[in-house]
Design a protein around this motif. Structure first.
Motif, short mmCIF file in Angstrom:
data_model
loop_
_atom_site.label_atom_id
_atom_site.label_comp_id
_atom_site.label_asym_id
_atom_site.label_seq_id
_atom_site.Cartn_x
_atom_site.Cartn_y
_atom_site.Cartn_z
N PHE E 614 0.78 5.92 2.08
CA PHE E 614 1.22 6.01 -0.12
C PHE E 614 1.09 4.51 -0.74
CE2 PHE E 614 0.82 10.40 0.66
CZ PHE E 614 1.97 11.60 -0.07
N GLY E 615 1.37 4.02 -0.24
CA GLY E 615 1.44 2.53 -0.75
C GLY E 615 0.26 1.83 -0.40
N ARG E 616 -0.47 1.99 0.53
CA ARG E 616 -2.09 1.11 0.97
C ARG E 616 -3.21 2.35 -0.37
NH1 ARG E 616 -3.16 0.82 6.73
NH2 ARG E 616 -0.87 2.82 6.57
N TRP E 617 -2.42 3.72 -0.16
CA TRP E 617 -3.24 4.35 -0.74
C TRP E 617 -3.06 4.09 -2.60
CZ3 TRP E 617 -6.42 9.13 -1.49
CH2 TRP E 617 -5.31 10.64 -1.53
N THR E 618 -2.43 3.68 -2.93
CA THR E 618 -2.40 3.59 -4.01
C THR E 618 -3.04 1.78 -4.95
OG1 THR E 618 -0.04 3.83 -4.17
CG2 THR E 618 -0.71 3.06 -5.90
N THR E 619 -2.56 1.33 -3.89
CA THR E 619 -4.24 -0.27 -3.68
C THR E 619 -5.25 0.46 -3.43
OG1 THR E 619 -3.45 -0.33 -1.74
CG2 THR E 619 -2.49 -1.65 -3.31
N ARG E 620 -5.91 1.07 -2.85
CA ARG E 620 -7.13 1.71 -2.58
C ARG E 620 -8.05 2.13 -4.15
NH1 ARG E 620 -10.14 2.54 1.73
NH2 ARG E 620 -9.10 1.28 2.96
N ILE E 621 -6.56 3.11 -4.34
CA ILE E 621 -7.32 4.20 -5.60
C ILE E 621 -7.55 3.24 -6.43
CG2 ILE E 621 -6.66 5.57 -7.80
CD1 ILE E 621 -7.19 6.47 -4.92
N GLY E 640 -0.98 4.32 -13.35
CA GLY E 640 -0.27 5.48 -13.79
C GLY E 640 -1.54 6.82 -12.64
N VAL E 641 -2.41 6.34 -12.95
CA VAL E 641 -3.96 7.58 -12.58
C VAL E 641 -3.42 7.15 -10.84
CG1 VAL E 641 -6.11 6.93 -11.77
CG2 VAL E 641 -5.80 6.44 -13.82
N GLY E 642 -2.77 6.36 -10.66
CA GLY E 642 -2.56 6.34 -8.94
C GLY E 642 -1.49 7.73 -8.45
N ARG E 643 -0.40 7.10 -9.91
CA ARG E 643 0.65 8.06 -9.35
C ARG E 643 0.11 9.64 -9.59
NH1 ARG E 643 3.99 4.52 -11.12
NH2 ARG E 643 4.25 5.05 -13.35
N THR E 644 -1.15 9.86 -10.94
CA THR E 644 -1.54 11.33 -10.64
C THR E 644 -2.25 11.34 -9.33
OG1 THR E 644 -1.62 10.39 -12.75
CG2 THR E 644 -2.72 12.87 -12.45
N LEU E 645 -3.43 10.42 -9.19
CA LEU E 645 -3.41 11.26 -7.58
C LEU E 645 -3.60 11.47 -6.32
CD1 LEU E 645 -7.68 8.60 -8.74
CD2 LEU E 645 -7.16 10.76 -8.78
N ARG E 646 -2.18 10.74 -6.32
CA ARG E 646 -1.25 9.72 -5.52
C ARG E 646 -0.72 11.98 -5.16
NH1 ARG E 646 4.14 6.70 -5.17
NH2 ARG E 646 4.21 7.87 -6.28
N ALA E 647 -0.81 12.05 -6.38
CA ALA E 647 0.70 13.77 -6.36
C ALA E 647 -0.77 14.49 -6.06
CB ALA E 647 0.45 14.04 -7.70
N VAL E 648 -2.04 14.72 -6.69
CA VAL E 648 -2.70 15.32 -6.23
C VAL E 648 -3.43 15.52 -4.04
CG1 VAL E 648 -5.52 16.37 -6.56
CG2 VAL E 648 -4.05 15.65 -8.23
N GLY E 650 -1.59 14.12 -2.28
CA GLY E 650 -0.85 14.46 -1.52
C GLY E 650 -1.25 16.02 -1.00
N GLY E 651 -1.77 16.20 -1.74
CA GLY E 651 -1.80 18.28 -1.33
C GLY E 651 -3.24 17.93 -0.87
N MET E 652 -4.12 17.46 -1.25
CA MET E 652 -5.51 17.70 -0.48
C MET E 652 -5.78 17.40 1.09
SD MET E 652 -8.18 16.80 -4.11
CE MET E 652 -9.22 16.35 -3.03
N GLN E 653 -5.06 15.72 1.15
CA GLN E 653 -5.13 15.65 2.19
C GLN E 653 -4.63 16.34 3.47
OE1 GLN E 653 -1.47 13.25 3.08
NE2 GLN E 653 -2.17 11.16 2.34
N ARG E 654 -3.81 17.89 3.59
CA ARG E 654 -3.59 18.15 4.59
C ARG E 654 -5.06 19.14 4.78
NH1 ARG E 654 0.64 17.75 2.62
NH2 ARG E 654 2.95 17.63 3.95
N LEU E 655 -6.07 19.10 4.25
CA LEU E 655 -7.33 19.95 3.91
C LEU E 655 -8.57 18.84 4.43
CD1 LEU E 655 -7.13 22.30 1.06
CD2 LEU E 655 -6.08 22.80 3.00
N GLN E 656 -7.70 17.88 3.94
CA GLN E 656 -9.30 17.12 4.30
C GLN E 656 -9.10 16.24 5.08
OE1 GLN E 656 -11.76 16.50 3.10
NE2 GLN E 656 -11.96 16.71 0.53
N THR E 657 -9.75 16.53 6.23
CA THR E 657 -9.45 16.14 7.82
C THR E 657 -10.83 15.64 7.73
OG1 THR E 657 -9.96 18.20 8.77
CG2 THR E 657 -7.61 17.50 8.48
#
Lengths: 373, 162, 192, 170, 680, 102, 360
Positions: E614-621, E640-648, E650-657
């Protein structure tokens, strides 16, 4: 032609393969069916002919020359004895000269029959091969009649011949020629002018004249490329200057000059020319003469060297003989026409399909015995 | 006796389909697929669809399977006999598949299908031809365009230097 | 388009010509066949009568044969052989021992202790037969062919059988032969 | 047939190219029967021989290696021929037995490729600049150069004993 | 069947037959079969000339022939296709046939010795066939099919020398860019079809008139159709393919990328003008105006002779579109015709120059030089007089100098924009675009002429080797160069300002069916604006000419110094306003970044380091967002955008393989769940 | 037995499941293609079976025919793509073919 | 005699209902003769091939003369001896080969003609199964053997085999198209796929003296026959289309590594395939079992004779081809198929249609 490319693959055609005409290995790199690189690997038949010669007397070399080009042994004998006679300064009797020409030309026909017949096999036609072998057998019968051997004759000796012609040979020879000439047309109709054959050979494996000369290609292969070069005409040896015959050269009748079809055609025409020569020679053959008249008691060459070429069915056959004055040659080098012909293969066969490589190899008419010596 | 052959064909179909899926050697999968397709052609015969059975053999076996075999040979080291391939998520997938099959079968067996009894038709080819030329003319044309497109597309794609 | 049609026409016509030729041969098979039914028929050997001193000399090159009785042990054939497949050992006979005459009425001076020809190495060049002063080595079918019919099926199961031992005298035999008072005894070739 | 003329022309064109006549071993004389050259300028001479319009020796007939004897040097002999003018020439190059090096003329006459490989194979003469100098008639791992006069046959080849004497023969 | 329809059929099928013959047997025919294609196209020229002549004798603007047949009978509805023959069709057919013939003839020498000579002619025939399809069609279906065929043949011809990677890429680019427009076009077609139930123009017009389709839908449909024109006629923002298309052989550029194919978009807009709503027209006008100015600005600094002409083409097409948008669609069509003649002539001229340069370079073995670069030319006037004079005529035409064809049409267009702006003062920018482009056009064309033909040759040794153009090249140059004169368009009245020319009388404006400006009203307005326009346009054109002469002719003003003075502007123009780079930034990079992003998700999920991830995710975003919106967003908002996107996410991760198999697994699971829910 | 619809449906269900299983679990693109063929065949079997027991309606046959045509086209294109993939990436493992991902 | 008929016969004997053993017995009773037909065909054809090739080449082929048994009178026992030799020969499977597929492949190849022959009508009654889609069925079965060919070439783990297999597969798949197209032309004329109906269509006379065979029906149908016959020669991989086993190039193509019994199966299926394709040609174009002299010799017995006689003639022509022609190159082969035969066949369909509408 759209080519679907496949894996690069290395094929070893030979040393045991139906169409390598002996024990030859072609190291072939293919891309799908297309040959991208080809390298002939020779030496499987190497029998140290040249090393042997250094341990043999001059007469004993002759049976060894037989075995180099075993398809045209007479011509190999011929080249050697012509070279030795020039070296020794021997003038051979007329009758001997005529008999030699008859034998050499008969053997040329026999050799070309094999070349053409096996070429038919290479492109898949079986029947012409057997027809041509049938006629070749009759030539071999004539040889057997003359000297008792069918393949390796040891017939021509330095200064003469091993035997005179048998009684009835001239008639038998005439009979053969009369039968043979009409057959030629049949063979050509059956194979040479066959559309499939033309498709397989015309424009395939084109050997341009410059390349041929660069590679020292001689004989029918060179003439197929449109170069009028025949030692019988250009540097007449023996008594070839007395005969009237033509030198057929390739004209690119079905494709481009120097393709497989042209080489085939040149050989086919040469058979007819040989028939012409034989007829003239039989006509003029002196009735009397001792074939052993000029045989030296012992062949002992003077110090020095000689390089002499003759026209074998495969091209310029050269002998380089060095003598240190002793009873055995110091060095005998044989310049074999098939050797040079094979060396050009990788140049002209790359980029064709496997089937074409077989066809091109066949059209060069190589004899491995002569290449490897 | 028809039962015997029917049973045999059923087992052949299902068994070799299992082979297709479970075999570790790709070529073996293809060979198993051959028998599956043959079995389905046999089932078509039992279903009075003789023309389709012929089509099945001519196109699936004579065409698609040959293509697949060509594909296998062109995409593997050409002379390596061991063309094996691995699988992933076998456990979950297997369970899901079993569940799927179970459900489908359950539905198939449970549903009271409306069955209309009918006689074996004297000829099927003519009827299919008539259907194709009347009700299914547009799909027929579209299919021909599709085939043409596939032909050109496949030819274009498999050229190496595009 | 025209080229296309011409091509088709050429193909069809030339192929038909070829088929005509093979059909002709098929029809004429009774007259024209060249098959030799080998075990029953054998290769007809050429009849020939030529010069070269012999009146009835058939040159066919079959296996070598030595009339050992006529051999005087001059070693000319051994020297002529390019492949050294002839091996001759001789023992000089004492003056008083008479080894007999050859058919050319030459007196034999040397006892041929051993005369081997390795036929598996022979290259059929015929070179050994020409120098022989007694004409006792020849390819069968040679001057004495009435004695030795032509035979070209000299196959053997053992390679060693292809070494033809025309003379193989043990030391005792040599000694016996060279014993001074002993009368001459004809010796048969070991192989025939 | 025109070797003397060739000699003259070479002397004019490449004064340093002619080797000291080595032709007395077999009773031949340089300049009439053949032209003896030093190895170094050979490649240039070869190009000139092929391209000179008067000579135009475009066909290499034969390359013959000669071992002149156990203590003697090696010799490489070239027989040239002109398809245009129909004349011949013979070139001889003498090289020391210890270090036999001759420049390759494979680029001048293509056939020299195989001919030189043959000479290398049987005599051990090294051709510098040859594109693919390896054995041609003998196996790659063969030892020695068979056509040299002092060559002795190997006892074994790949563990196979080379029979010198026939069993039951001598 | 009417004779016109029969002619139309012949014109349609002749090139097709030529194409088929060429592609299958071309290589085996004598002369590689070029005479097949040339013969076919000359026949079409004869036929279309005949038709035009009969029209001219009649001068009936209501001429209208139509024939269609049912192609597919689907019971409920039928799909009918057919030909429409009216004045517009006939004139366009003539133009296509004329330019096409010129191109065919020009190519004999230009393409001589090319290994794929017969393939080239086959493609040319294919193009002619499909272009004629566009012109002849009376329905959207045939139009669309021909439209795509034109795109295909354009692709084939641009990438004709596909051994050159740049050519292959240019072909691809043209094809893909066109696809973008064609999506809109297709949507437009489908909208029309669903609303009116027919593909025929007639039915559609009737439908619009009857109000079956109106309002926003009609506007959308109009804009959809216009999108096709944007793609094909290379309008901003899809103009990027046309300059690259110059990789194709020059006759192809002259034929397709100057005169016919690119004009197809304009032609279609002219056809569909009556059903375009005012809103749609406004969009059209702005796009056209922007294109006109924008492209001409780029053309100023280009050094490749063909690139200059390419941008000039884009600009002129913008003109036409602008005219359609302002309601002066007859003027647009007029300009299409005149432009086709003089622009293709300019291309042939440049082709002749390039041909000569190429041979000169070949002979002097200067392979380092580009034969198309104007900086390597100069002084060619002495060597290529015919080319020079022909090109000068066309240059004057395009600059809008009186007594040349361009003046007539350009004047009309400008009058139209002026009238429009007069009526809608808000849109004052439209005439500004128009006049600005006119000024710049005159300028850069002068530049081209001077750089190419005047002054000292830059490479005298090359210059010495240049030879005159052969007959096959000179013929089209002569004909088309003469065609740049005004008289041919004003016949029978020679007075250019009388408005009695055949064209004016043959093509009459029609009323808009969708609430656009009425024809009479428009004519009235234009008539009012005519005089000021004329004065203004002549002034502007002369200004451009003089400026060009000053900078490149007499060199009073140093162009280099100017460029150094305004490096920004020069760079902008020289780099084509960085449009390609912009697309790379806006479309390509984000797409790549998106891919990166998905890949990263994938990796992270398997690593089971969700917290670290999640940390890296935020920076990348954050970095992604930062680069996407270059500066302007402050750090807090990014977070703020990062956080929002992280929440979304997080859900999508499981699907996006990124694995199809996982998707199928999930889909299967879903199916089973649905089954379960249905059953129980 | 041959006159019961359910047995065909059963077989089709099994084939379908196995096909889906192959698509789900196989890494090799060609193996996945084989799975797709199984699925298509299962569907076809259903079409034909329903046609047979639904009063010998030819529509089912025609549909099956179209599916076969589709399968042929699909196989041709898919294999062309796979071969292309192989030439570019030297693998046809769908997991390794992920250059788009990076 | 179909399977059903045999079962009915069993039922009448035993009086009981359908049982599994009956089915199996019926299958064996119908299948065994078919196998025997194919095997006999191969033995006879091989003998004829030897003799034909020999005669064409001025030889006399296998003979049994003089003392000793040799090969029987005129060499009649030669093929029997050959078959025996092949059966008794040691069967070598290369160690690098894929054993299972190597073993399986010959059977798949043989299965194809074996299945196909079930639909061939030997005369008016002698036919295992009279299918509605007869022609189509036979053609479909023909495409079946390709798989075995590919497998054989691949499983041998030999480059030559693989080349042969790929060439062969490409060739067979390609040549099915012109063959199929030319048959479609006939099917258009007849309006049925049923083999018996196609033959029925050809009974009677044409112009009073010619038999009413399709080949004489119109010029296009003659062309169709020509195309079909040449294509079928290619489909069975015989000269001049024998590139898959071109011995001068690929040693022996896909069956290079096979020996003994398995090789015999290849051999058998080659001749069986010849039988099948010529049978189709005879049925579709030459009137099947109809007599060449309309009205005479028209009984069922004669029907069998005529059918086999016509097949024999066509097989003879194939052999004649083989011993006369050189072999085409692989790309030329494809060229002939795609650029000559397929366009011709398409034109032909058109021509037949026009003729049938206009003239016929």
């Amino acid at each position: 032609m759209g080519i679907v490319h496949g894996e690069e693959m290395v094929l070893n055609i030979g040393p045991q393969h139906p169409s390598t005409h002996g024990v030859l290995r072609l190291h072939v790199q293919t891309d799908g069916e297309v040959v991208s690189h080809i390298e002939p690997v020779i030496g499987y038949l190497h029998r140290c002919f040249e090393k042997h010669c250094e341990h043999l007397t001059y007469e004993q070399v002759i049976p060894y020359t037989d075995r180099c080009d075993y398809i045209a042994s007479m011509n190999n004998n011929f080249g050697y004895v012509v070279a030795m006679e020039e070296f020794l300064g021997i003038q051979v009797p007329e009758r001997v000269e005529y008999i030699r020409v008859i034998m050499a030309e008969l053997n040329r026909i026999a050799s070309h029959l094999i070349a053409l017949g096996t070429y038919g096999l290479d492109v898949g036609a079986f029947t012409p091969f057997l027809y041509m072998f049938r006629d070749r057998e009759r030539i071999l019968d004539l040889f057997e009649l003359t000297c008792g051997a069918r393949l390796l004759y040891n017939y021509m000796w330095v200064g003469g011949l091993s035997h005179d012609l048998p009684v009835g040979f001239v008639d038998a020879c005439y009979r053969f020629l009369d039968d043979f000439e009409p057959n030629l047309k049949e063979y050509h109709d059956l194979l040479m002018y066959n559309k499939i054959f033309i498709e397989r050979t015309a424009d395939v494996g084109v050997l341009p004249a410059e390349v041929a000369i660069q590679y020292g290609v001689t004989g029918p292969n060179l003439r197929g490329s449109g170069v009028q070069w025949d030692l019988r005409k250009n540097e007449p040896y023996s008594i070839y200057d007395r005969f009237d015959f033509d030198i057929p050269v390739g004209t690119g009748q079905m494709g481009s000059v120097g393709d497989c079809w042209d080489r085939y055609w040149v050989r086919a025409q040469e058979m007819a020319e040989s028939v012409k020569i034989i007829r003239q020679a039989l006509q003029d053959l002196p009735a009397e003469g001792n074939v052993h008249e000029a045989l030296p008691r012992k062949v002992r060459a003077p110090k020095g060297s000689i390089y002499k070429r003759t026209e074998s069915p495969r091209g310029d056959l050269g002998y380089y003989i060095i003598s240190d004055g002793k009873g055995t040659p110091f060095r005998v080098k044989m310049r074999s026409p098939a050797f040079t012909a094979l060396s050009v293969l990788s140049e002209i066969a790359s980029g064709w399909m496997i089937s074409d490589v077989i066809a091109i190899l066949g059209s060069l008419d190589i004899v491995l015995g002569e290449i490897d010596r | 006796m028809t039962e015997v052959s029917f049973l045999f064909i059923l087992l052949l179909t299902v068994g070799s389909a299992l082979g297709v899926v479970l075999s570790r050697n790709l070529i073996y999968s293809a060979v198993f697929l051959l028998f599956t397709l043959l079995g389905i052609a046999g089932l078509y015969v039992f279903l009075w669809a003789d023309f389709l059975a012929g089509v099945q053999i001519a196109i699936y076996i004579g065409g698609i399977l040959v293509l697949i075999l060509f594909g296998i040979m062109l995409t593997h080291k050409i002379v390596s006999v061991n063309i094996s391939h691995s699988s992933l998520q076998r456990g979950v997938g297997g369970l899901l598949t079993l569940a799927l099959i179970a459900f489908l079968s359950w539905i198939a067996l449970r549903t009271p299908w409306r069955m209309v009894s009918s006689q074996e038709p004297l000829q099927t080819v003519g009827r299919i031809g008539q259907e194709l030329m009347t009700n299914f003319l547009l799909p027929f044309e579209v299919a021909s365009v599709l085939l043409l497109g596939a032909l050109i597309g496949a030819a274009l794609l498999s050229r190496r230097d595009t | 388009m025209k080229r296309w049609l011409v091509n088709i026409w050429e193909s069809v016509s030339t192929l038909l010509i070829g088929m005509g030729i093979t059909w002709r041969h098929l029809r004429r098979i009774r007259k024209g066949n060249v098959t030799l039914q080998y075990p029953e028929e054998t290769w007809p050997r050429p009849e020939r009568l030529i010069g070269f001193d012999h009146q009835h000399y058939n040159v066919i090159r079959s296996r070598l044969h030595v009339d050992i009785d006529d051999c005087i042990g001059c070693l000319k054939c051994e020297r002529a052989c390019p492949v050294s497949c002839i091996k001759i050992e001789t023992v000089k006979a004492p003056k008083e021992v008479d080894l007999g005459l050859t058919s050319h009425d030459t007196k034999k001076r040397l006892l041929v202790k051993r005369f081997d020809i390795d036929m598996s190495e022979c290259m059929y060049c015929n070179l050994c037969t020409y120098p022989c002063p007694e004409e006792c080595i020849y390819m069968t079918g040679g001057p004495n062919s009435h004695k030795h019919p032509i035979d070209y099926e000299f196959s053997e199961y053992d390679r060693n059988n292809l070494i033809y031992r025309f003379a193989a005298l043990s030391d005792e035999e040599v000694e016996q032969r060279l014993r001074v008072p002993a009368p001459p005894v004809t010796n048969e070739a070991s192989h025939d | 047939m025109m070797n003397a003329a060739v000699t003259e022309q070479i002397r004019e064109r490449f004064p340093q190219a002619l080797a000291e006549g080595k032709g007395d071993l077999f009773g031949e004389t340089a300049g009439e029967d053949f032209v003896a050259l030093a190895p170094e300028p050979w490649l240039d001479v070869a190009r000139w021989l092929r391209d000179d319009p008067a000579l135009k020796l475009d066909s290499l007939q034969c390359i013959t290696g000669v071992d002149l004897g156990p203590e003697q040097p090696l010799e490489v002999r070239y027989n040239l021929h002109s398809m245009l003018h129909h004349h011949h020439a013979e070139i001889r190059i003498v090289v020391p037995r210890e270090d036999p090096v001759v420049p390759s003329v494979a680029e001048v006459w293509k056939i020299a490729d195989w001919f030189e490989r043959e000479v290398y194979d049987l005599f051990g003469v090294t051709f510098t600049g040859h594109p693919n100098l390896k054995r041609i008639l003998l196996p790659e791992d063969w030892e020695g150069y068979p056509l040299r006069k002092d060559y002795t046959e190997p006892e074994t080849y790949h563990g196979i004993v080379v029979p010198k004497v026939k069993t039951g023969w001598e | 069947m009417n004779i016109f329809i029969q002619y139309g059929l012949a014109i349609y099928l002749l090139p097709l037959a030529a194409f088929l013959i060429q592609i299958f047997w071309g290589r085996r025919l004598p002369r590689k079969g070029d005479w097949v294609s040339i013969g076919a196209v000359l026949l079409t020229l004869v036929l279309s000339t005949a038709m035009l002549a009969s029209l001219l004798l009649d001068l009936n603007p209501d001429f209208h022939q139509e024939a269609s047949f049912t192609w597919l009978d689907l019971g409920r509805f039928q799909i009918r296709v057919g030909f429409l023959m009216d004045t517009v069709t006939v004139i366009m057919l003539f133009v296509v046939a004329l330019i096409s013939s010129a191109s065919h003839i020009f190519s004999i020498k230009y393409m001589e010795g090319d290994p794929a000579y017969s393939r080239y002619y086959a493609y040319l025939s294919l193009f002619t066939f499909s272009m004629n399809g566009i012109v002849l069609s009376n329905n959207l279906l045939l139009l669309y099919v021909s439209w795509e065929l034109v795109g295909l043949s354009s692709y084939l011809l641009i990438g004709f020398w596909y051994e050159k990677p740049s050519a292959a890429l240019a072909g691809m680019k043209a094809f893909l860019t066109n696809r973008v427009g064609d999506i809109g076009f297709f949507i437009g077609i489908l909208l029309m079809f669903t609303a009116t139930g027919s593909f025929l123009y007639r039915d559609m017009f009737a439908g619009v008139a009857a109000g079956t389709i109106a309002g926003t839908t009609l506007t959308l449909a109009g804009i959809g159709l216009f999108m096709g024109a944007v793609g094909k006629s290379s309008q901003v923002p899809l103009h990027i393919w046309l300059p690259d298309a110059m990789e194709g052989p020059t006759p192809v550029s002259a034929l397709m990328h100057a005169a016919t194919m690119v004009a197809a978009g304009v032609f279609m807009m002219v056809r569909f003008f009556p059903i375009l709503t005012p809103d749609a027209l406004l969009v059209v006008a702005y796009i056209g105006g922007i294109t006109a100015l924008f492209a001409s600005l780029i053309a100023i600094t280009q050094t490749d002779i063909k690139k200059v002409l390419a941008y000039s083409t884009v600009s002129q097409l913008g003109y036409m579109i602008l005219a359609v948008g302002t309601g002066a669609y007859v003027a647009a069509f007029f300009h299409l015709v005149t432009h086709a003649v003089f622009k293709s002539n300019l291309f042939y001229g440049s082709g002749s120059v390039i041909h000569a340069m190429h041979h000169g370079l070949e002979r002097t073995h200067r392979h380092d030089l580009d034969p198309q670069d104007m900086r390597n030319m100069g002084g060619l006037k002495a060597k290529l007089p015919l080319t020079y004079w022909s090109m000068v005529a066309s240059t004057l035409a395009i600059a809008g100098i009186p007594f040349f064809s361009g003046f007539l049409s350009k004047d009309q267009i400008l009058a139209g924009t002026l009238a429009f702006a007069e009526h809608h003062p808000v849109h004052f920018l439209l005439p500004v675009f128009g006049f600005g482009a006119a000024l710049i056009t005159a300028f850069y064309m002068t530049r081209l002429i001077f750089l190419t033909f005047h002054q000292e040759p830059r490479h005298p040794e090359v210059f010495a080797q240049i030879q005159r153009a052969p007959f096959e090249m000179a013929l089209p140059l002569t004909i088309l160069g003469t065609g740049s004169l005004y008289v041919f368009y004003t016949l029978p009245s020679v007075n250019p300002f009388g408005g009695e020319g055949w064209f004016q009388r043959l093509v009459e404006a029609r009323d808009s069916l969708a609430g656009g400006p009425a024809a009479d009203w428009m004519a009235e307005q234009m008539h009012h604006a005519h005089l000021p326009t004329m004065i203004l346009s002549i002034a502007v054109a002369l200004a451009g000419l003089v400026l060009g002469w000053l900078m490149y002719g007499s060199r009073r003003i140093s162009a280099e110094a100017l460029a150094r003075r305004f490096p920004r502007l020069h760079d902008l123009s020289y780099h084509k306003f960085y449009v390609d780079e912009l697309y790379a930034k806006l479309l390509y990079d984000p797409l790549l970044k998106l891919a990166d992003f998905v890949g990263w998700l994938d990796w992270d999920w398997y690593d089971k380091k969700i917290i670290d991830g999640f940390g890296r995710w935020t920076t990348r975003i954050a970095r992604w967002v930062g680069t996407a919106d270059y500066d302007g967003l402050d750090q807090g908002l990014v977070d703020g955008v990062g956080r929002t996107l992280r929440a979304v996410g997080g859900g999508m991760q499981r699907l996006q393989t990124g694995r199809i198999q996982n998707y199928i697994l999930l889909a299967t699971a879903g199916v089973i769940i649905i089954l379960l829910s249905q059953v129980f | 037995m041959t006159h019961s619809l359910s047995i065909y449906l059963l077989v089709a269900a099994i084939l379908f499941g196995l096909g889906v299983y192959a698509i789900m679990t196989r890494r090799n693109a060609i193996a996945i293609l084989m799975g797709v063929e199984l699925v298509l065949n299962a569907a076809n079997l259903n079409f034909v079976a329903f046609a047979r027991f639904g009063g010998m309606n030819s529509s089912g046959h025609v549909f099956a025919l179209f599916v076969i045509v589709l399968a042929a086209a699909e196989a041709a294109v898919a294999l062309a793509i796979i071969i292309n993939l192989y030439h570019n990436l030297h693998t046809i493992n769908v997991e390794e073919a992920s250059t788009l991902k990076q | 005699m179909t399977v059903d008929q045999i079962i009915r016969w069993f039922q009448s004997l035993s009086g009981s209902g359908e049982q599994a053993w009956m089915f199996l017995a019926a299958v064996v009773i119908t299948g065994l003769p078919l196998f025997l037909v194919l095997a006999t065909n191969a033995i006879v054809a091989v003998y004829v091939e030897r003799k034909v090739s020999a005669f064409m080449q001025d030889r006399i082929g296998p003979m049994g003369q003089g003392a000793g048994f040799h090969a029987g009178k005129w060499g009649l026992l030669q093929t029997v001896a050959d078959a025996l030799k092949l059966l008794l020969k040691e069967d070598v499977i290369p160690s690098a080969a894929d054993r299972k597929l190597f073993v399986l492949a010959p059977y798949i190849i043989f299965l194809a003609p074996f299945l196909a022959i079930a639909a061939i009508p030997f005369n008016q009654v002698l036919q295992v199964s009279d299918l509605n889609i007869g022609v189509f069925y036979v053609l479909a079965m023909g495409s079946f053997g390709v798989i075995g060919l590919i497998l054989a070439g691949w499983a041998s783990d030999n480059k030559w085999s693989l080349y042969g297999a790929m060439r062969s597969a490409a060739q067979i798949v390609s040549y099915e198209i012109p063959a199929g197209l030319s048959i479609i032309a006939v099917v258009m004329l007849v309006g049925s796929l049923n083999l018996q109906q196609i033959i029925e269509f050809q009974t009677g006379t044409r112009w009073g003296f010619l038999p009413n065979w399709v080949v004489f029906h119109n010029p296009f149908s003659f062309l169709a026959f020509f195309i079909y016959f040449i294509s079928s020669v290619a489909e069975v991989n015989r000269t001049p289309f024998d590139i898959p086993e071109a011995e001068s190039e690929l040693v022996a193509g896909f069956h290079t590594e096979y020996s003994g019994m398995r090789w015999a199966l290849f051999f058998l299926s080659e001749y069986a395939n010849m039988l099948i394709v010529t049978a189709v040609a005879v049925i579709v174009f030459l009137g099947g079992w109809t007599s060449p002299i309309p009205g005479l010799f028209a009984t069922a017995g004669w029907g069998l004779f005529w059918f086999l006689f016509k097949i024999g003639i066509l097989i003879l022509v194939m052999m004649w081809f083989r011993w006369t022609f050189p072999r085409l190159r692989v790309d030329q082969l494809m060229h002939v198929c795609w650029k000559v035969f397929i366009p011709l066949a398409m034109l032909n369909i058109f021509g037949v249609g026009v003729w049938a509408l206009g003239v016929g």
